[in-house]
Design a protein around this motif. Structure first.
Motif, PDB file in Angstrom:
ATOM      1  N   MET A   1       0.769  -1.223   0.016  1.00 14.07           N
ATOM      2  CA  MET A   1       0.125  -0.041   0.032  1.00 14.07           C
ATOM      3  C   MET A   1       0.990   1.184  -0.045  1.00 14.07           C
ATOM      4  SD  MET A   1      -1.383   0.166   3.809  1.00 14.07           S
ATOM      5  CE  MET A   1      -0.243   0.680   5.422  1.00 14.07           C
ATOM      6  N   SER A   2       0.162   2.384  -0.459  1.00 12.78           N
ATOM      7  CA  SER A   2       0.903   3.739  -0.219  1.00 12.78           C
ATOM      8  C   SER A   2       0.391   4.234   1.319  1.00 12.78           C
ATOM      9  CB  SER A   2       0.042   4.458  -1.476  1.00 12.78           C
ATOM     10  OG  SER A   2       0.765   4.063  -2.390  1.00 12.78           O
ATOM     11  N   SER A   3       1.390   4.831   1.715  1.00 15.30           N
ATOM     12  CA  SER A   3       1.204   5.508   2.970  1.00 15.30           C
ATOM     13  C   SER A   3       2.265   6.478   3.160  1.00 15.30           C
ATOM     14  CB  SER A   3       1.036   4.266   4.140  1.00 15.30           C
ATOM     15  OG  SER A   3       0.812   5.155   5.255  1.00 15.30           O
ATOM     16  N   PRO A   4       1.800   7.697   3.824  1.00 11.65           N
ATOM     17  CA  PRO A   4       0.677   7.904   4.278  1.00 11.65           C
ATOM     18  C   PRO A   4      -0.197   8.514   3.384  1.00 11.65           C
ATOM     19  CG  PRO A   4       2.378   9.906   4.708  1.00 11.65           C
ATOM     20  CD  PRO A   4       2.966   8.567   4.047  1.00 11.65           C
ATOM     21  N   VAL A   5      -1.450   8.576   3.750  1.00 11.41           N
ATOM     22  CA  VAL A   5      -2.658   8.923   2.824  1.00 11.41           C
ATOM     23  C   VAL A   5      -2.982  10.477   2.887  1.00 11.41           C
ATOM     24  CG1 VAL A   5      -5.127   8.507   2.508  1.00 11.41           C
ATOM     25  CG2 VAL A   5      -4.043   6.718   3.440  1.00 11.41           C
ATOM     26  N   VAL A   6      -2.943  10.721   1.481  1.00 12.93           N
ATOM     27  CA  VAL A   6      -3.343  12.237   1.089  1.00 12.93           C
ATOM     28  C   VAL A   6      -4.880  12.282   1.431  1.00 12.93           C
ATOM     29  CG1 VAL A   6      -3.274  13.978  -0.614  1.00 12.93           C
ATOM     30  CG2 VAL A   6      -1.339  12.330  -0.225  1.00 12.93           C
ATOM     31  N   MET A   7      -5.423  13.371   2.076  1.00 11.74           N
ATOM     32  CA  MET A   7      -6.876  13.188   2.172  1.00 11.74           C
ATOM     33  C   MET A   7      -7.041  14.839   1.720  1.00 11.74           C
ATOM     34  SD  MET A   7      -7.504  10.773   4.332  1.00 11.74           S
ATOM     35  CE  MET A   7      -8.736  11.066   5.685  1.00 11.74           C
ATOM     36  N   ALA A   8      -8.551  15.057   1.480  1.00  7.53           N
ATOM     37  CA  ALA A   8      -9.313  16.167   1.268  1.00  7.53           C
ATOM     38  C   ALA A   8     -10.382  16.270   1.892  1.00  7.53           C
ATOM     39  CB  ALA A   8      -9.186  16.472  -0.261  1.00  7.53           C
ATOM     40  N   THR A   9     -10.990  17.221   2.031  1.00  9.66           N
ATOM     41  CA  THR A   9     -12.550  17.665   2.657  1.00  9.66           C
ATOM     42  C   THR A   9     -13.487  17.873   1.456  1.00  9.66           C
ATOM     43  OG1 THR A   9     -12.359  20.108   2.822  1.00  9.66           O
ATOM     44  CG2 THR A   9     -11.357  18.484   4.572  1.00  9.66           C
ATOM     45  N   VAL A  10     -14.753  17.783   1.911  1.00 20.00           N
ATOM     46  CA  VAL A  10     -15.682  18.192   0.642  1.00 20.00           C
ATOM     47  C   VAL A  10     -15.785  19.455   0.004  1.00 20.00           C
ATOM     48  CG1 VAL A  10     -17.212  16.390   1.295  1.00 20.00           C
ATOM     49  CG2 VAL A  10     -17.301  18.423   2.691  1.00 20.00           C
ATOM     50  N   GLU A  11     -15.335  20.343   0.978  1.00 22.61           N
ATOM     51  CA  GLU A  11     -15.059  21.730   0.495  1.00 22.61           C
ATOM     52  C   GLU A  11     -13.937  21.982  -0.554  1.00 22.61           C
ATOM     53  OE1 GLU A  11     -14.908  21.256   3.928  1.00 22.61           O
ATOM     54  OE2 GLU A  11     -17.081  21.560   4.281  1.00 22.61           O
ATOM     55  N   THR A  12     -12.993  21.057  -0.909  1.00 20.13           N
ATOM     56  CA  THR A  12     -12.003  21.037  -1.677  1.00 20.13           C
ATOM     57  C   THR A  12     -12.487  21.329  -3.175  1.00 20.13           C
ATOM     58  OG1 THR A  12     -10.389  19.692  -0.171  1.00 20.13           O
ATOM     59  CG2 THR A  12      -9.798  19.982  -2.357  1.00 20.13           C
ATOM     60  N   THR A  13     -11.876  22.192  -3.873  1.00 19.07           N
ATOM     61  CA  THR A  13     -12.174  22.294  -5.377  1.00 19.07           C
ATOM     62  C   THR A  13     -11.677  21.300  -6.071  1.00 19.07           C
ATOM     63  OG1 THR A  13     -10.690  23.743  -6.098  1.00 19.07           O
ATOM     64  CG2 THR A  13     -12.728  24.793  -5.110  1.00 19.07           C
ATOM     65  N   VAL A  14     -12.255  20.958  -7.496  1.00 19.03           N
ATOM     66  CA  VAL A  14     -11.702  19.986  -8.265  1.00 19.03           C
ATOM     67  C   VAL A  14     -10.314  20.373  -8.519  1.00 19.03           C
ATOM     68  CG1 VAL A  14     -11.716  19.173 -10.673  1.00 19.03           C
ATOM     69  CG2 VAL A  14     -13.927  19.015  -9.092  1.00 19.03           C
ATOM     70  N   GLU A  15     -10.067  21.745  -8.608  1.00 19.32           N
ATOM     71  CA  GLU A  15      -8.713  22.317  -9.181  1.00 19.32           C
ATOM     72  C   GLU A  15      -7.617  22.063  -8.172  1.00 19.32           C
ATOM     73  OE1 GLU A  15      -6.849  26.515 -10.633  1.00 19.32           O
ATOM     74  OE2 GLU A  15      -8.702  26.487  -9.344  1.00 19.32           O
ATOM     75  N   LYS A  16      -8.108  22.200  -6.932  1.00 18.04           N
ATOM     76  CA  LYS A  16      -7.176  22.090  -5.840  1.00 18.04           C
ATOM     77  C   LYS A  16      -6.871  20.632  -5.534  1.00 18.04           C
ATOM     78  CE  LYS A  16      -7.671  26.460  -3.276  1.00 18.04           C
ATOM     79  NZ  LYS A  16      -8.239  27.220  -2.085  1.00 18.04           N
ATOM     80  N   LEU A  17      -7.820  19.697  -5.680  1.00 18.58           N
ATOM     81  CA  LEU A  17      -7.689  18.456  -5.620  1.00 18.58           C
ATOM     82  C   LEU A  17      -6.610  17.897  -6.958  1.00 18.58           C
ATOM     83  CD1 LEU A  17      -8.271  15.866  -3.916  1.00 18.58           C
ATOM     84  CD2 LEU A  17     -10.164  15.412  -5.699  1.00 18.58           C
ATOM     85  N   ARG A  18      -6.948  18.377  -8.110  1.00 20.55           N
ATOM     86  CA  ARG A  18      -5.835  18.178  -9.059  1.00 20.55           C
ATOM     87  C   ARG A  18      -4.696  18.255  -8.607  1.00 20.55           C
ATOM     88  NH1 ARG A  18      -9.844  19.939 -13.886  1.00 20.55           N
ATOM     89  NH2 ARG A  18     -10.679  18.054 -14.367  1.00 20.55           N
ATOM     90  N   ILE A  19      -4.290  19.515  -8.206  1.00 24.25           N
ATOM     91  CA  ILE A  19      -2.929  19.801  -7.958  1.00 24.25           C
ATOM     92  C   ILE A  19      -2.386  18.995  -6.714  1.00 24.25           C
ATOM     93  CG2 ILE A  19      -1.713  21.828  -6.615  1.00 24.25           C
ATOM     94  CD1 ILE A  19      -3.852  23.519  -8.510  1.00 24.25           C
ATOM     95  N   LEU A  20      -3.249  18.809  -5.594  1.00 22.07           N
ATOM     96  CA  LEU A  20      -2.877  17.991  -4.553  1.00 22.07           C
ATOM     97  C   LEU A  20      -2.585  16.410  -5.100  1.00 22.07           C
ATOM     98  CD1 LEU A  20      -2.816  17.948  -1.388  1.00 22.07           C
ATOM     99  CD2 LEU A  20      -5.114  16.745  -1.793  1.00 22.07           C
ATOM    100  N   MET A  21      -3.363  16.009  -5.893  1.00 17.29           N
ATOM    101  CA  MET A  21      -2.863  14.841  -6.362  1.00 17.29           C
ATOM    102  C   MET A  21      -1.528  14.601  -7.421  1.00 17.29           C
ATOM    103  SD  MET A  21      -6.806  13.537  -7.355  1.00 17.29           S
ATOM    104  CE  MET A  21      -6.438  11.630  -7.875  1.00 17.29           C
ATOM    105  N   ASN A  22      -1.682  15.773  -7.957  1.00 21.40           N
ATOM    106  CA  ASN A  22      -0.156  15.791  -8.834  1.00 21.40           C
ATOM    107  C   ASN A  22       1.056  16.001  -8.099  1.00 21.40           C
ATOM    108  OD1 ASN A  22       1.250  15.732 -11.301  1.00 21.40           O
ATOM    109  ND2 ASN A  22       0.890  17.992 -11.364  1.00 21.40           N
TER     110      ASN A  22
END
Length: 133
Positions: free
Chosen positions: A8-29
């Protein structure tokens, strides 16, 4: 056979429901991850969804909150389970990411690619009936 904890991959990168798609794409990248669990409040809050790179592929409006694109179909597996158990769970549910728990807490994420790496690391024996065109 290796356990899920070893794959598995750890630690886990998390986000909240308020996170925008744009910010989530940056976070994942930035973290080079293909899936992010979504919580209502923060890292210690209950996981209510997951967003994968596939979920984001066709989203045009980057200002949308991730809640609009997340999947609420969550599958969990124990860190001590085998890779075969995880593969069967993924196939049965038609998913590519499992949330991994250990001692009742989120410990990591296992992807189908992690399982493929396990298979690819095994020595290959010559099989003359298999060939590529």
């Amino acid at each position: 056979m290796k356990t899920i904890k070893q794959l598995m991959s750890s630690p886990v990168v998390m986000a909240t429901v308020e996170t925008t798609v744009e910010k989530l794409r940056i976070l994942m990248n930035t973290h080079d991850v293909g899936a992010v669990p979504i919580t209502a409040e923060g890292n210690d809050a209950e996981i209510i969804g997951i967003v994968t790179d596939t979920d984001l592929r066709n989203v045009k409006d980057a200002s949308l909150p991730v809640m609009a694109v997340m999947s609420t179909k969550l599958c969990f597996v124990n860190a001590d389970d085998s890779g075969a158990t995880a593969a069967n769970l993924m196939l049965k549910n038609g998913i590519h990411h499992l949330l991994v728990t250990e001692d009742g807490r989120l410990a990591g994420i296992l992807s189908a690619v992690d399982l493929l790496k396990l298979v690819a690391s095994k020595p290959v024996t010559f099989q003359p009936h298999l060939f590529f065109v």
